[in-house]
Design an enzyme around this catalytic site. Structure first.
Site, PDB file in Angstrom:
ATOM      1  CB  SER A   1     -66.858  60.210  83.581  1.00 13.40           C
ATOM      2  OG  SER A   1     -66.118  60.932  84.516  1.00 13.40           O
TER       3      SER A   1
ATOM      4  CG  ASP B   1     -66.201  58.160  88.181  1.00 11.80           C
ATOM      5  OD1 ASP B   1     -65.671  57.378  88.989  1.00 11.80           O
ATOM      6  OD2 ASP B   1     -66.629  59.289  88.498  1.00 11.80           O
TER       7      ASP B   1
ATOM      8  CE  LYS C   1     -69.954  58.739  89.178  1.00 14.74           C
ATOM      9  NZ  LYS C   1     -69.870  59.352  90.486  1.00 14.74           N
TER      10      LYS C   1
ATOM     11  N   GLY D   1     -71.398  63.012  84.771  1.00 18.50           N
ATOM     12  CA  GLY D   1     -71.809  63.493  83.439  1.00 18.50           C
ATOM     13  C   GLY D   1     -70.655  63.671  82.467  1.00 18.50           C
TER      14      GLY D   1
HETATM   15  P1  ATP Z   1     -66.896  63.986  89.081  1.00 22.63           P
HETATM   16  O1  ATP Z   1     -67.609  63.261  90.185  1.00 22.63           O
HETATM   17  O2  ATP Z   1     -66.347  63.100  88.006  1.00 22.63           O
HETATM   18  O3  ATP Z   1     -65.943  65.056  89.532  1.00 22.63           O
HETATM   19  P2  ATP Z   1     -69.442  65.082  88.521  1.00 22.63           P
HETATM   20  O4  ATP Z   1     -70.217  63.888  88.173  1.00 22.63           O
HETATM   21  O5  ATP Z   1     -69.683  65.640  89.878  1.00 22.63           O
HETATM   22  O6  ATP Z   1     -67.939  64.828  88.297  1.00 22.63           O
HETATM   23  P3  ATP Z   1     -69.455  66.375  85.984  1.00 22.63           P
HETATM   24  O7  ATP Z   1     -70.783  66.526  85.328  1.00 22.63           O
HETATM   25  O8  ATP Z   1     -68.574  65.359  85.386  1.00 22.63           O
HETATM   26  O9  ATP Z   1     -69.722  66.209  87.514  1.00 22.63           O
HETATM   27  O10 ATP Z   1     -68.760  67.804  85.981  1.00 22.63           O
HETATM   28  C1  ATP Z   1     -67.601  68.128  86.720  1.00 22.63           C
HETATM   29  C2  ATP Z   1     -66.899  69.298  86.018  1.00 22.63           C
HETATM   30  O11 ATP Z   1     -66.305  68.792  84.821  1.00 22.63           O
HETATM   31  C3  ATP Z   1     -67.848  70.409  85.560  1.00 22.63           C
HETATM   32  O12 ATP Z   1     -67.917  71.436  86.479  1.00 22.63           O
HETATM   33  C4  ATP Z   1     -67.234  70.884  84.257  1.00 22.63           C
HETATM   34  O13 ATP Z   1     -66.470  72.053  84.451  1.00 22.63           O
HETATM   35  C5  ATP Z   1     -66.279  69.796  83.811  1.00 22.63           C
HETATM   36  N1  ATP Z   1     -66.654  69.138  82.537  1.00 22.63           N
HETATM   37  C6  ATP Z   1     -65.805  68.827  81.542  1.00 22.63           C
HETATM   38  N2  ATP Z   1     -66.434  68.197  80.542  1.00 22.63           N
HETATM   39  C7  ATP Z   1     -67.721  68.087  80.885  1.00 22.63           C
HETATM   40  C8  ATP Z   1     -68.863  67.516  80.240  1.00 22.63           C
HETATM   41  N3  ATP Z   1     -68.790  66.943  79.041  1.00 22.63           N
HETATM   42  N4  ATP Z   1     -70.034  67.550  80.899  1.00 22.63           N
HETATM   43  C9  ATP Z   1     -70.101  68.124  82.139  1.00 22.63           C
HETATM   44  N5  ATP Z   1     -69.061  68.690  82.762  1.00 22.63           N
HETATM   45  C10 ATP Z   1     -67.867  68.672  82.161  1.00 22.63           C
END
Ligand code: ATP
Length: 326
Positions: free
Chosen positions: A115, A148, A16, A113
C-alpha cells in the site's frame, strides 16, 4: 500541460503500524468493517518513477534488503495497479513509466508495504504528469486500491473506520510544518518472526472461524480517545499508551502461527512497555520508553533467536514524500 520537465522522481514511502485495530461483523459483501488507529513510522521503501519513452508500458524492477519472490514484478504489483488506476481516472492513454522499488519494508508483515508503494506511485505520477490532483483526491482514489493506501499518503496518525472509506479523522501534529516535539515521539522495536508472513485473508478467515471475543464498542471509544490525545500538550504516558494498544487479529494470527504468541511474550519479558501485533501480522511491535530503551530491547530481542529481523524505529512521521526530482 507538458510532462517533459520532470524525468525522474524518488519518493519515500513509510510503513504503518495499526496501534489499535478492532474488527466489526462480517458484511454481506464478504468484507469486515474495521476501526483502526494508524501511525506512520520511519521505515521506508524508496520508490523511483521515471517517464519511459520506449513504449513498453509499465515496467517494474525491485531491489533492496526486503526484495523477495513474494513481491510480484508484473501487473499484480500494487504499484503497477496504481499507475493504471490514475491514468484511467484522468483519461491518460500514455502511461509508460519505469518504476523501481527499493524494498526495505518486509512484505506480508502487516506493515503495509504494498500500500505504501501504491501511495507513492499515486503521488509520484500526479507530479510526473503535472495533474495537480489534491492529496484528498489522491486518497479517495487510493482507497480503491486498498484499505491502507489513503493513510500512507496522509501519514502521521489517523483513524480509519469502515472498509475502503476515507480516513475518518486525521490526528494532526501540534503545529503543522514544525518538527514533532521529542516528547511526542513513540519509540518502537519491530520483530519480524522467522516463521514467515500471514495472508490478510487467511487471518480474517480464522477470526470468523474462531468467532473469538472482540473488543466491545464502548471500550473501543475510550481506547481511541487515549491514543488520539497523543498530540495534547501533555501526551499520555508510555504506560497509558501501553494499556490502550489493541488488535483483534492477534488471536487468530496466533492460532495460525503460534510462534507469534511466543514473540509477543518475549518482548514483554525483555522489558517492553507493550507487545502488539500490527495489522494481520506477523510483525510484532514492542513499545519502548525512549531511544536508549529501544536499543537495549533490540539487543535482547535479537538474542532470543525468534526473529529473522529486528528493527529499531519511531513514529509518527509524515506520509509519502518526494525526496528528489530531476
Ligand atoms: P496488507 O496488510 O495490506 O495485506 P501487508 O502489509 O501484510 O499487507 P504487503 O507488503 O503489502 O503486506 O504484501 C502483501 C502482498 O501483496 C504480498 O504478498 C505481495 O504478493 C503483494 N504485493 C503487491 N504489490 C506489492 C508491493 N509493491 N510490495 C509488497 N508486496 C506487494
Amino acid at each position: 500541460m507538458s510532462d517533459q520537465l520532470t524525468k525522474e522522481l524518488v519518493l519515500r514511502a513509510p510503513a504503518k503500524l495499526n496501534i489499535y485495530l478492532q474488527v466489526g461483523a462480517l458484511r454481506s459483501d464478504g468484507y469486515h468493517d474495521i476501526t483502526t488507529v494508524y501511525q506512520a513510522i520511519n521505515l521506508h521503501d524508496e520508490v523511483h518513477i521515471s517517464s519511459s519513452h520506449s513504449n513498453q508500458g509499465i515496467t517494474i524492477t525491485i531491489s533492496g534488503s526486503e526484495a523477495s519472490d513474494d513481491v510480484p514484478t508484473d501487473e499484480r504489483n500494487l504499484a503497477v495497479k496504481a499507475v493504471k488506476l490514475l491514468a484511467s481516472f484522468v483519461g491518460r492513454t500514455n502511461h509508460c513509466v519505469e518504476i523501481h522499488l527499493v524494498k526495505n519494508i518486509p512484505s506480508q508483515a502487516g506493515l503495509g508495504g504494498g500500500s505504501a508503494d501504491a501511495a507513492a506511485v499515486l503521488v509520484g505520477c500526479n507530479e510526473l504528469w503535472n495533474l495537480a490532483l489534491s492529496s484528498k483526491e489522491l486518497m479517495t482514489l487510493g482507497a480503491r486500491l486498498g484499505e491502507d493506501v489513503p493513510f500512507h499518503i496522509h501519514g502521521m496518525m489517523a483513524i480509519g473506520v469502515g472498509h475502503r472509506e476515507p480516513l475518518t479523522d486525521a490526528l494532526a501534529a501540534p503545529s503543522s510544518g514544525d518538527s514533532i516535539p521529542r516528547s511526542h515521539i513513540w519509540h518502537w522495536v519491530l520483530g519480524i518472526p522467522f516463521a514467515g508472513g500471514l495472508s490478510t485473508k487467511e487471518v480474517f478467515g480464522k477470526l470468523d472461524e474462531l468467532a473469538c471475543g472482540r473488543n466491545p464498542a464502548d471500550y473501543t471509544a475510550a481506547q481511541i480517545k487515549c491514543l488520539a490525545t497523543t498530540w495534547a500538550s501533555e501526551p499520555p504516558s508510555g504506560a497509558e499508551i501501553a494499556k490502550n494498544l489493541y488488535n483483534d487479529l492477534e488471536a487468530p494470527a496466533v492460532a495460525l502461527l503460534p510462534v507469534i504468541g511466543e514473540c509477543l511474550k518475549a518482548g514483554l519479558a525483555a522489558g517492553a512497555l507493550a507487545s502488539l501485533m500490527t495489522g494481520s501480522g506477523s510483525t510484532c511491535a514492542f513499545l519502548a520508553m525512549d531511544g536508549g530503551h529501544a536499543e537495549r530491547l533490540n539487543v535482547e530481542l535479537k538474542a532470543t533467536g525468534l526473529f529473522r529481523r529486528v528493527i529499531v524505529t519511531a513514529g509518527p512521521v509524515e506520509g509519502v514524500s518526494i525526496v528528489r526530482q530531476e
